[in-house]
Design a protein around this motif. Structure first.
Motif, PDB file in Angstrom:
ATOM      1  N   ALA A  46      25.812  45.571  20.064  1.00  0.00           N
ATOM      2  CA  ALA A  46      25.378  44.671  21.124  1.00  0.00           C
ATOM      3  C   ALA A  46      26.409  43.589  21.394  1.00  0.00           C
ATOM      4  CB  ALA A  46      24.051  44.020  20.738  1.00  0.00           C
ATOM      5  N   VAL A  47      26.392  43.087  22.624  1.00  0.00           N
ATOM      6  CA  VAL A  47      27.229  41.951  23.023  1.00  0.00           C
ATOM      7  C   VAL A  47      26.362  40.991  23.821  1.00  0.00           C
ATOM      8  CG1 VAL A  47      29.249  41.169  24.325  1.00  0.00           C
ATOM      9  CG2 VAL A  47      29.335  43.346  23.090  1.00  0.00           C
ATOM     10  N   LEU A  48      26.431  39.710  23.477  1.00  0.00           N
ATOM     11  CA  LEU A  48      25.668  38.676  24.181  1.00  0.00           C
ATOM     12  C   LEU A  48      26.595  37.856  25.067  1.00  0.00           C
ATOM     13  CD1 LEU A  48      23.080  36.987  24.645  1.00  0.00           C
ATOM     14  CD2 LEU A  48      23.757  35.617  22.657  1.00  0.00           C
ATOM     15  N   HIS A  49      26.151  37.623  26.304  1.00  0.00           N
ATOM     16  CA  HIS A  49      26.858  36.744  27.233  1.00  0.00           C
ATOM     17  C   HIS A  49      25.936  35.567  27.560  1.00  0.00           C
ATOM     18  CE1 HIS A  49      29.751  40.033  28.174  1.00  0.00           C
ATOM     19  NE2 HIS A  49      28.684  40.784  27.983  1.00  0.00           N
ATOM     20  N   VAL A  50      26.433  34.356  27.390  1.00  0.00           N
ATOM     21  CA  VAL A  50      25.695  33.160  27.783  1.00  0.00           C
ATOM     22  C   VAL A  50      26.269  32.697  29.119  1.00  0.00           C
ATOM     23  CG1 VAL A  50      25.057  30.801  27.172  1.00  0.00           C
ATOM     24  CG2 VAL A  50      25.334  32.518  25.366  1.00  0.00           C
ATOM     25  N   ARG A  51      25.440  32.703  30.151  1.00  0.00           N
ATOM     26  CA  ARG A  51      25.903  32.338  31.485  1.00  0.00           C
ATOM     27  C   ARG A  51      25.142  31.113  31.991  1.00  0.00           C
ATOM     28  NH1 ARG A  51      29.247  35.996  33.817  1.00  0.00           N
ATOM     29  NH2 ARG A  51      29.892  34.017  34.759  1.00  0.00           N
ATOM     30  N   ARG A  52      25.899  30.205  32.623  1.00  0.00           N
ATOM     31  CA  ARG A  52      25.322  28.959  33.127  1.00  0.00           C
ATOM     32  C   ARG A  52      25.763  28.752  34.581  1.00  0.00           C
ATOM     33  NH1 ARG A  52      27.914  27.622  28.217  1.00  0.00           N
ATOM     34  NH2 ARG A  52      26.490  27.301  26.447  1.00  0.00           N
ATOM     35  N   PRO A  53      25.256  29.559  35.506  1.00  0.00           N
ATOM     36  CA  PRO A  53      25.680  29.421  36.904  1.00  0.00           C
ATOM     37  C   PRO A  53      25.098  28.176  37.563  1.00  0.00           C
ATOM     38  CG  PRO A  53      23.927  31.034  36.724  1.00  0.00           C
ATOM     39  CD  PRO A  53      24.296  30.650  35.311  1.00  0.00           C
ATOM     40  N   GLY A  54      25.884  27.585  38.452  1.00  0.00           N
ATOM     41  CA  GLY A  54      25.383  26.507  39.281  1.00  0.00           C
ATOM     42  C   GLY A  54      24.623  27.067  40.468  1.00  0.00           C
ATOM     43  N   ALA A  55      23.941  26.193  41.196  1.00  0.00           N
ATOM     44  CA  ALA A  55      23.150  26.637  42.342  1.00  0.00           C
ATOM     45  C   ALA A  55      24.027  27.398  43.334  1.00  0.00           C
ATOM     46  CB  ALA A  55      22.507  25.436  43.028  1.00  0.00           C
ATOM     47  N   GLY A  56      23.581  28.572  43.729  1.00  0.00           N
ATOM     48  CA  GLY A  56      24.305  29.394  44.688  1.00  0.00           C
ATOM     49  C   GLY A  56      25.345  30.305  44.074  1.00  0.00           C
ATOM     50  N   GLU A  57      25.665  30.139  42.804  1.00  0.00           N
ATOM     51  CA  GLU A  57      26.680  30.975  42.163  1.00  0.00           C
ATOM     52  C   GLU A  57      26.116  32.352  41.819  1.00  0.00           C
ATOM     53  OE1 GLU A  57      28.628  29.198  38.863  1.00  0.00           O
ATOM     54  OE2 GLU A  57      29.235  27.415  39.973  1.00  0.00           O
ATOM     55  N   ARG A  58      27.018  33.321  41.797  1.00  0.00           N
ATOM     56  CA  ARG A  58      26.654  34.698  41.480  1.00  0.00           C
ATOM     57  C   ARG A  58      27.214  35.098  40.123  1.00  0.00           C
ATOM     58  NH1 ARG A  58      25.026  37.809  45.978  1.00  0.00           N
ATOM     59  NH2 ARG A  58      24.946  36.558  47.895  1.00  0.00           N
ATOM     60  N   VAL A  59      26.447  35.870  39.392  1.00  0.00           N
ATOM     61  CA  VAL A  59      26.849  36.349  38.070  1.00  0.00           C
ATOM     62  C   VAL A  59      26.672  37.862  38.037  1.00  0.00           C
ATOM     63  CG1 VAL A  59      26.298  36.348  35.600  1.00  0.00           C
ATOM     64  CG2 VAL A  59      26.237  34.207  36.895  1.00  0.00           C
ATOM     65  N   ALA A  60      27.738  38.587  37.724  1.00  0.00           N
ATOM     66  CA  ALA A  60      27.641  40.040  37.627  1.00  0.00           C
ATOM     67  C   ALA A  60      26.899  40.425  36.345  1.00  0.00           C
ATOM     68  CB  ALA A  60      29.031  40.662  37.635  1.00  0.00           C
ATOM     69  N   VAL A  61      25.962  41.331  36.463  1.00  0.00           N
ATOM     70  CA  VAL A  61      25.256  41.870  35.302  1.00  0.00           C
ATOM     71  C   VAL A  61      26.139  42.957  34.695  1.00  0.00           C
ATOM     72  CG1 VAL A  61      23.203  43.134  34.542  1.00  0.00           C
ATOM     73  CG2 VAL A  61      23.013  41.356  36.299  1.00  0.00           C
ATOM     74  N   PRO A  62      26.350  42.955  33.382  1.00  0.00           N
ATOM     75  CA  PRO A  62      27.207  43.975  32.765  1.00  0.00           C
ATOM     76  C   PRO A  62      26.774  45.393  33.143  1.00  0.00           C
ATOM     77  CG  PRO A  62      26.640  42.290  31.162  1.00  0.00           C
ATOM     78  CD  PRO A  62      25.817  42.005  32.376  1.00  0.00           C
ATOM     79  N   ALA A  63      27.761  46.238  33.399  1.00  0.00           N
ATOM     80  CA  ALA A  63      27.488  47.627  33.789  1.00  0.00           C
ATOM     81  C   ALA A  63      27.339  48.480  32.539  1.00  0.00           C
ATOM     82  CB  ALA A  63      28.613  48.149  34.671  1.00  0.00           C
ATOM     83  N   ALA A  64      26.306  48.193  31.760  1.00  0.00           N
ATOM     84  CA  ALA A  64      26.035  48.922  30.527  1.00  0.00           C
ATOM     85  C   ALA A  64      24.811  49.811  30.724  1.00  0.00           C
ATOM     86  CB  ALA A  64      25.799  47.938  29.387  1.00  0.00           C
ATOM     87  N   GLY A  65      24.627  50.758  29.817  1.00  0.00           N
ATOM     88  CA  GLY A  65      23.477  51.652  29.916  1.00  0.00           C
ATOM     89  C   GLY A  65      22.171  50.905  29.837  1.00  0.00           C
ATOM     90  N   ARG A  66      22.127  49.870  28.961  1.00  0.00           N
ATOM     91  CA  ARG A  66      20.951  49.017  28.844  1.00  0.00           C
ATOM     92  C   ARG A  66      21.395  47.560  28.844  1.00  0.00           C
ATOM     93  NH1 ARG A  66      18.933  52.629  24.641  1.00  0.00           N
ATOM     94  NH2 ARG A  66      17.079  53.752  25.335  1.00  0.00           N
ATOM     95  N   VAL A  67      20.636  46.726  29.543  1.00  0.00           N
ATOM     96  CA  VAL A  67      20.876  45.285  29.575  1.00  0.00           C
ATOM     97  C   VAL A  67      19.533  44.585  29.429  1.00  0.00           C
ATOM     98  CG1 VAL A  67      21.667  43.326  30.970  1.00  0.00           C
ATOM     99  CG2 VAL A  67      22.924  45.483  31.044  1.00  0.00           C
ATOM    100  N   TYR A  68      19.517  43.552  28.611  1.00  0.00           N
ATOM    101  CA  TYR A  68      18.315  42.723  28.462  1.00  0.00           C
ATOM    102  C   TYR A  68      18.710  41.286  28.763  1.00  0.00           C
ATOM    103  CZ  TYR A  68      14.127  40.557  26.473  1.00  0.00           C
ATOM    104  OH  TYR A  68      12.959  39.846  26.303  1.00  0.00           O
ATOM    105  N   LEU A  69      17.996  40.641  29.673  1.00  0.00           N
ATOM    106  CA  LEU A  69      18.318  39.251  29.987  1.00  0.00           C
ATOM    107  C   LEU A  69      17.086  38.377  29.880  1.00  0.00           C
ATOM    108  CD1 LEU A  69      17.443  38.333  33.152  1.00  0.00           C
ATOM    109  CD2 LEU A  69      19.264  39.944  33.684  1.00  0.00           C
ATOM    110  N   HIS A  70      17.325  37.141  29.427  1.00  0.00           N
ATOM    111  CA  HIS A  70      16.253  36.165  29.258  1.00  0.00           C
ATOM    112  C   HIS A  70      16.681  34.861  29.919  1.00  0.00           C
ATOM    113  CE1 HIS A  70      13.042  33.874  27.243  1.00  0.00           C
ATOM    114  NE2 HIS A  70      13.947  32.917  27.146  1.00  0.00           N
ATOM    115  N   VAL A  71      15.840  34.327  30.794  1.00  0.00           N
ATOM    116  CA  VAL A  71      16.149  33.081  31.495  1.00  0.00           C
ATOM    117  C   VAL A  71      15.692  31.902  30.635  1.00  0.00           C
ATOM    118  CG1 VAL A  71      15.834  31.731  33.592  1.00  0.00           C
ATOM    119  CG2 VAL A  71      15.863  34.244  33.719  1.00  0.00           C
ATOM    120  N   VAL A  72      16.644  31.066  30.245  1.00  0.00           N
ATOM    121  CA  VAL A  72      16.338  29.883  29.434  1.00  0.00           C
ATOM    122  C   VAL A  72      15.891  28.735  30.315  1.00  0.00           C
ATOM    123  CG1 VAL A  72      17.256  28.217  27.763  1.00  0.00           C
ATOM    124  CG2 VAL A  72      17.997  30.610  27.685  1.00  0.00           C
TER     125      VAL A  72
END
Length: 220
Positions: A153-179
């Protein structure tokens, strides 16, 4: 496939069986005395718990084995004591990783005067053997990946500002949790506490509606 799970649908309990007062746990998966045979795991993810600890509350010394445990503090300060008696303080922006391997014990407490809120994720290792390990990364940088090779597994911590775009990793499975914050994923709105289980979707983006923080796991 995108399977969105709302934070409001999490099972809420008083923490693991035997936990003390002042603890509220909100489970994303079947956990402890709350058994849901249709929601046991997603890939290697066995648990994604939102923990809230009042000042002075905590989990007394307890065992773990055959689990990779990653903790992310959203608010407050977590006091962690490992099997050797060593104590560390985990604060927002720090990433804590306990590799339980064949077995270890630890203590988790809120010894600070204010409330503590953290997200804890349990992953099943590819090989349960080995020696326990403990890692604390102070102030992990935006988009810096943190690998947990024991679980593939690999974890990415992303903190986008309003209006910013974040690419979701192109992996077979992805799990994301909104903090925190609000995001849009393929036309679906996500807010704090929501999660998404993604399978076979290689070209997705998250769009932040407000300043946000999101934990994004990709799996082999």
């Amino acid at each position: 496939m995108i399977d969105v799970r709302r934070g409001s649908d999490r099972y809420e309990g008083g923490g693991p069986d035997g936990a003390g007062a002042g603890i509220t746990t909100r489970h994303a998966f079947s956990f402890g005395s709350h058994y849901d045979p249709d929601n046991l795991r997603f890939g290697p993810v066995l648990a994604c718990n939102e923990e809230s600890l009042a000042p002075g509350a905590g989990f007394d010394e307890h065992p773990h084995s055959h689990t990779e445990i990653v903790t992310w503090v959203a608010e407050g300060e977590l006091t962690h004591r490992d099997a050797t008696g060593a104590t560390t303080l985990v604060r927002p922006g720090d990433l804590q990783h306990l590799g339980a391997a064949s077995g270890t014990r630890h203590v988790e407490r809120n010894d600070a005067p204010g409330p503590l809120r953290f997200v804890q994720m349990w992953l099943e290792p590819l090989d349960p053997a080995g020696k326990p390990s403990y890692t604390l990364v102070r102030g992990i940088a935006e988009s810096t990946p943190y690998a947990v090779p024991a679980a593939g597994a690999v974890l990415h911590v992303r903190r986008p500002g309003a209006g910013e775009r974040v690419a979701v990793p192109a992996a077979g499975r992805v799990y994301l949790h909104v903090v925190r914050g609000d995001l849009r994923l393929d036309g679906q709105e996500l807010s704090a506490g929501d999660s998404a289980r993604i399978t076979g979707e290689p070209e997705l983006e998250l769009v932040a509606g407000s300043p946000a923080e999101v934990l994004v796991w990709e799996f082999q």
